[in-house]
Every structure is written in structure tokens, then in C-alpha cells.
Design a protein around this motif. Structure first.
Motif, PDB file in Angstrom:
ATOM      1  N   GLY A  57       0.798  -1.105   0.144  1.00  0.00           N
ATOM      2  CA  GLY A  57      -0.010   0.084   0.023  1.00  0.00           C
ATOM      3  C   GLY A  57       0.830   1.173  -0.142  1.00  0.00           C
ATOM      4  O   GLY A  57       0.310   2.233   0.496  1.00  0.00           O
ATOM      5  N   SER A  60      -1.065   3.568  -2.361  1.00  0.00           N
ATOM      6  CA  SER A  60      -2.372   4.059  -1.755  1.00  0.00           C
ATOM      7  C   SER A  60      -2.077   4.957  -0.665  1.00  0.00           C
ATOM      8  O   SER A  60      -2.776   5.985  -0.300  1.00  0.00           O
ATOM      9  CB  SER A  60      -2.850   2.816  -1.361  1.00  0.00           C
ATOM     10  N   ARG A  64      -3.357   8.931  -0.844  1.00  0.00           N
ATOM     11  CA  ARG A  64      -4.435   9.353   0.108  1.00  0.00           C
ATOM     12  C   ARG A  64      -3.869  10.694   0.761  1.00  0.00           C
ATOM     13  O   ARG A  64      -4.747  11.327   0.972  1.00  0.00           O
ATOM     14  CB  ARG A  64      -4.520   8.354   1.014  1.00  0.00           C
ATOM     15  N   PHE A  70      -8.739   7.282  -2.670  1.00  0.00           N
ATOM     16  CA  PHE A  70      -8.460   6.037  -2.453  1.00  0.00           C
ATOM     17  C   PHE A  70      -8.849   5.162  -3.463  1.00  0.00           C
ATOM     18  O   PHE A  70     -10.028   5.216  -3.945  1.00  0.00           O
ATOM     19  CB  PHE A  70      -8.872   5.538  -1.166  1.00  0.00           C
ATOM     20  N   CYS A  71      -8.149   4.150  -4.026  1.00  0.00           N
ATOM     21  CA  CYS A  71      -8.585   3.226  -4.950  1.00  0.00           C
ATOM     22  C   CYS A  71      -8.435   1.765  -4.543  1.00  0.00           C
ATOM     23  O   CYS A  71      -7.383   1.311  -4.160  1.00  0.00           O
ATOM     24  CB  CYS A  71      -7.784   3.389  -6.201  1.00  0.00           C
ATOM     25  N   CYS A  74      -6.486  -0.693  -7.290  1.00  0.00           N
ATOM     26  CA  CYS A  74      -5.611  -0.158  -7.911  1.00  0.00           C
ATOM     27  C   CYS A  74      -4.338  -1.161  -8.529  1.00  0.00           C
ATOM     28  O   CYS A  74      -4.466  -2.498  -8.259  1.00  0.00           O
ATOM     29  CB  CYS A  74      -4.731   0.640  -7.139  1.00  0.00           C
TER      30      CYS A  74
END
Length: 98
Positions: A57, A60, A64, A70-71, A74
Motif C-alpha cells: 500500500g 495508496s 491518500r 483511495f482506489c 489499483c
């Protein structure tokens, strides 16, 4: 190299002093470009590197923080991802290069 600069400088100087009507729009344009104030430069510049195993992450977390997005689905990041965010803390501008 200096001789080319001298030639260009003479040409530019002759064009401006040769005619006031031809020279004033160029000066007005240059002056108007100088009047635009650039954004205040950052007081501090920090570079942050996020490292870790794949799929944990990192991207991410960065997205963020920088974009407030946020995906859930992804794709894996291949290579390097780079974001810039400017924050203000106690009246100081801090530019973060993540």
C-alpha cells in the motif's frame, strides 16, 4: 560564444532604440510579465522516500495523503511514482516531494 552574444545584444538594442512604437509593446509585455508575482517559495523542501514490499500500500498511502483519494482496485505500480504536496505548518510553507 561571446561574439555571438555581442551580435545578438547589438541587434536587440538597435531594434528597441530604433523606434518607440515598435519597442513599447515589447517593453510593455516584459513589464507585465515581471508584475505577475510567483507563488511564495517554500520555506523548507523535504524529500520523502517510501519503501517496502510489493502490495503493502505504498502508492495508496501516498495518494491518500497528497490527493485525498483511495482506489480499492489499483493496479500494481511499475517503476517509480512521484507526487508533490505543499503544506503549511506554524506559518511556514513546506514542500514535500514524495
Amino acid at each position: 560564444m561571446d561574439s555571438r552574444y555581442e551580435i545578438q545584444r547589438r541587434r536587440g538594442g538597435g531594434g528597441i532604440s530604433g523606434g518607440s512604437a515598435g519597442g513599447s509593446p515589447a517593453l510593455t509585455g516584459a513589464q507585465s510579465r515581471r508584475r505577475k508575482m510567483p507563488p511564495r517559495p517554500a520555506d523548507f523542501k523535504l524529500q520523502i522516500i517510501i519503501i517496502g514490499s510489493r502490495g503493502v500500500g505504498k502508492t495508496s498511502l501516498m495518494e491518500r495523503f497528497t490527493d485525498d483519494t483511495f482506489c480499492e482496485a489499483c493496479k500494481s505500480t511499475v517503476g517509480v511514482d512521484f507526487k508533490i504536496k505543499t503544506v503549511e505548518l506554524r506559518g511556514k510553507k513546506i514542500r514535500l516531494q514524495i
